[in-house]
Design an enzyme around this catalytic site. Structure first.
Site, PDB file in Angstrom:
ATOM      1  N   HIS A   1       0.531  -1.204  -0.056  1.00  0.00           N
ATOM      2  CA  HIS A   1      -0.067   0.049   0.129  1.00  0.00           C
ATOM      3  C   HIS A   1       0.670   1.146  -0.116  1.00  0.00           C
ATOM      4  O   HIS A   1       0.157   2.468  -0.026  1.00  0.00           O
ATOM      5  CB  HIS A   1      -0.786  -0.050   1.302  1.00  0.00           C
ATOM      6  CG  HIS A   1      -0.159   0.329   2.589  1.00  0.00           C
ATOM      7  ND1 HIS A   1       0.633  -0.802   3.317  1.00  0.00           N
ATOM      8  CD2 HIS A   1       0.088   1.189   3.397  1.00  0.00           C
ATOM      9  CE1 HIS A   1       1.103  -0.497   4.196  1.00  0.00           C
ATOM     10  NE2 HIS A   1       0.724   1.030   4.247  1.00  0.00           N
TER      11      HIS A   1
HETATM   12  C1  UD1 Z   1      -1.913   5.005   6.382  1.00  0.00           C
HETATM   13  C2  UD1 Z   1      -0.515   5.664   6.994  1.00  0.00           C
HETATM   14  C3  UD1 Z   1       0.499   4.621   6.781  1.00  0.00           C
HETATM   15  C4  UD1 Z   1      -0.132   3.236   7.147  1.00  0.00           C
HETATM   16  C5  UD1 Z   1      -1.279   2.886   6.630  1.00  0.00           C
HETATM   17  C6  UD1 Z   1      -2.112   1.624   7.194  1.00  0.00           C
HETATM   18  C7  UD1 Z   1      -0.219   8.204   6.956  1.00  0.00           C
HETATM   19  C8  UD1 Z   1       0.478   9.234   6.366  1.00  0.00           C
HETATM   20  N1  UD1 Z   1      -0.158   6.843   6.487  1.00  0.00           N
HETATM   21  O1  UD1 Z   1      -1.698   5.212   4.894  1.00  0.00           O
HETATM   22  O2  UD1 Z   1       1.745   5.006   7.661  1.00  0.00           O
HETATM   23  O3  UD1 Z   1       0.888   2.265   7.090  1.00  0.00           O
HETATM   24  O4  UD1 Z   1      -2.254   4.202   7.030  1.00  0.00           O
HETATM   25  O5  UD1 Z   1      -3.073   1.225   6.547  1.00  0.00           O
HETATM   26  O6  UD1 Z   1      -0.814   8.513   8.015  1.00  0.00           O
HETATM   27  N2  UD1 Z   1      -8.977   4.496   2.312  1.00  0.00           N
HETATM   28  C9  UD1 Z   1     -10.146   3.826   2.244  1.00  0.00           C
HETATM   29  N3  UD1 Z   1     -10.804   3.424   3.265  1.00  0.00           N
HETATM   30  C10 UD1 Z   1     -10.173   3.615   4.570  1.00  0.00           C
HETATM   31  C11 UD1 Z   1      -8.718   4.287   4.508  1.00  0.00           C
HETATM   32  C12 UD1 Z   1      -8.475   4.710   3.317  1.00  0.00           C
HETATM   33  O7  UD1 Z   1     -11.019   3.930   1.047  1.00  0.00           O
HETATM   34  O8  UD1 Z   1     -10.787   3.394   5.636  1.00  0.00           O
HETATM   35  C13 UD1 Z   1      -8.361   4.979   0.871  1.00  0.00           C
HETATM   36  C14 UD1 Z   1      -8.803   6.222   0.748  1.00  0.00           C
HETATM   37  O9  UD1 Z   1      -8.806   6.303  -0.865  1.00  0.00           O
HETATM   38  C15 UD1 Z   1      -7.468   7.133   1.054  1.00  0.00           C
HETATM   39  C16 UD1 Z   1      -6.267   6.151   0.718  1.00  0.00           C
HETATM   40  O10 UD1 Z   1      -6.918   4.716   1.179  1.00  0.00           O
HETATM   41  O11 UD1 Z   1      -7.374   8.312   0.201  1.00  0.00           O
HETATM   42  C17 UD1 Z   1      -5.228   6.475   1.729  1.00  0.00           C
HETATM   43  O12 UD1 Z   1      -5.633   6.555   3.066  1.00  0.00           O
HETATM   44  P1  UD1 Z   1      -4.672   7.347   4.115  1.00  0.00           P
HETATM   45  O13 UD1 Z   1      -5.162   7.258   5.444  1.00  0.00           O
HETATM   46  O14 UD1 Z   1      -4.390   8.550   3.696  1.00  0.00           O
HETATM   47  O15 UD1 Z   1      -3.182   6.642   3.909  1.00  0.00           O
HETATM   48  P2  UD1 Z   1      -2.905   5.177   3.969  1.00  0.00           P
HETATM   49  O16 UD1 Z   1      -2.313   4.741   2.678  1.00  0.00           O
HETATM   50  O17 UD1 Z   1      -3.738   4.142   4.589  1.00  0.00           O
END
Ligand code: UD1
Length: 363
Positions: A206
């Site tokens: 991811h």
């Molecule tokens: C975040 C953390 C990362 C961790 C990861 C675990 C930061 C900078 N990054 O990354 O360190 O390893 O979580 O998963 O805080 N999304 C969904 N549903 C959700 C959550 C996210 O669809 O419940 C999708 C959305 O499109 C979102 C993308 O995932 O924009 C990224 O989510 P985000 O929380 O920004 O970062 P992660 O890649 O999950």
């Protein structure tokens, strides 16, 4: 909701298994505490399932911040956390790991004069292209108490000017959760449910550096497809990677199973029965070290080198994936003699004891 409590801030999937043992240990000391969920992760499979499985109390507040660019998400976190802290007036704010929610909570707390404790302080990849590296460094600078999971983190913090008395080597609360749930990890059950039998690999990917650009995603899809020629692969896919990996022609098959993210028990059951794991996650490098499952980390660096020196982890690039997997399947893996120090299931109680004594001296 009580004011003057210890406030735990969680937001994203890897926070939940780190916070659970700390919250439990503080509860057993009878200290008042509140749990604030920022809502950075909000899907049932990325958040709710962990609360149920890990017996976490329901959050006292859910800020519902959700997704966005780093700036938009962090800005929303700052505004909503400030409102929450002004209302709750916590005595101390406890933040976990390196996610945006943790840095935002520390930044709000320091401006309001609230002491900050950082669980999993001092880890460094020395790679500022990772958003988490900025979060780690900045959170540590702001923290009054740095709870360290790994001895080399003490040196990193000392070199950055953190005073000795702020640094406490306590072990690893994520491993507390793993050890507490070991008896529930059943590879046969999950294998049957998913229709996976015999030797298999588990993959999770991811990181922005692996999945955000179409070129990187294409390299990764090729590497995983090649790996599935060698061994069947199960890929529980984080929502962040799905669109780009699918655009890069990730084609699910019997040998490359693409499934939704799994809950804690199902995922670690699957890992426990795997011949090897391919990942870019931080926590999974640690969990495979304790489960003694070979781990190939698709990254140029790791902030968790102890999983290489004292565990099963190896760094590889996409081109190196199949040769490294083949070497593992041919039995070339040698386990190190020692596990990381203090990864013994007692990190939560150590953190709770230190917090209690610090609060007592604060009066
Ligand atoms: C975040 C953390 C990362 C961790 C990861 C675990 C930061 C900078 N990054 O990354 O360190 O390893 O979580 O998963 O805080 N999304 C969904 N549903 C959700 C959550 C996210 O669809 O419940 C999708 C959305 O499109 C979102 C993308 O995932 O924009 C990224 O989510 P985000 O929380 O920004 O970062 P992660 O890649 O999950």
């Amino acid at each position: 909701m009580s004011t003057g409590a210890i406030a735990h801030i969680v937001g994203a999937r890897p926070n939940f298994m780190k916070a659970a043992p700390v919250i439990r240990a503080i509860a057993s000391l009878g200290l008042p505490q509140v749990l604030i969920h920022t809502g950075q992760h909000y899907d049932a499979g990325m958040s709710d399932v962990f609360f149920t499985e890990l017996d976490l109390p329901s959050p006292d507040l859910n800020l519902g911040v959700g997704s966005g660019s780093h700036a938009a998400q962090t800005a929303a976190l700052l505004v909503t956390l400030e409102r929450a802290f002004l209302e709750l007036k916590p005595r101390v704010v406890v933040v976990y790991g390196d996610v945006n929610s943790s840095l935002a909570a520390a930044l709000v707390a320091v401006k309001l004069g609230i002491p900050i404790a950082h669980v999993e302080a001092g880890l460094r990849s020395f790679d500022m292209t990772m958003p988490e590296e900025a979060n780690r460094r900045l959170t540590d600078v702001l923290s009054d108490l740095c709870f360290v999971t790994s001895p080399e983190a003490i040196g990193h913090l000392a070199r950055e000017g953190v005073a000795d008395e702020r640094i406490h080597l306590v072990g690893n609360p994520m491993i507390d959760t793993l050890l507490a749930n070991l008896d529930r990890l059943d590879p046969v059950r999950i294998g049957t449910e998913l229709g996976v039998s015999g030797m298999y690999a588990v993959a999770t990917l991811h990181r922005p550096s692996n999945v955000d650009s179409p070129e990187d995603a294409a390299r990764l899809v090729q590497a995983l497809t090649d790996l599935s020629g060698l061994i069947p692969v199960v890929l529980p896919l984080h929502p962040r990677g799905r669109p780009n990996l699918e655009a890069a022609k990730l084609v699910a098959s019997d040998r490359l199973r693409v499934i939704e993210p799994l809950g804690y028990i199902d995922f670690l059951s699957l890992v426990r029965g795997a011949a090897l794991v391919v990942t870019d996650s931080g926590g999974i490098q640690e969990e495979t070290t304790i489960l003694e499952v070979p781990c190939l980390t698709l990254r140029p660096n790791t902030e968790r080198p102890i999983t290489i020196s004292h565990g099963t982890n190896r760094l590889i690039d996409p081109a190196g994936l199949v040769p490294a997997a083949r070497a593992i399947l041919e039995g070339s893996t040698i386990l190190p003699a020692e596990r990381p120090p203090l990864w013994d299931g007692r990190a939560g109680p150590r953190i709770a004891a230190i917090l209690a004594s610090e609060l007592a001296t604060m009066g």
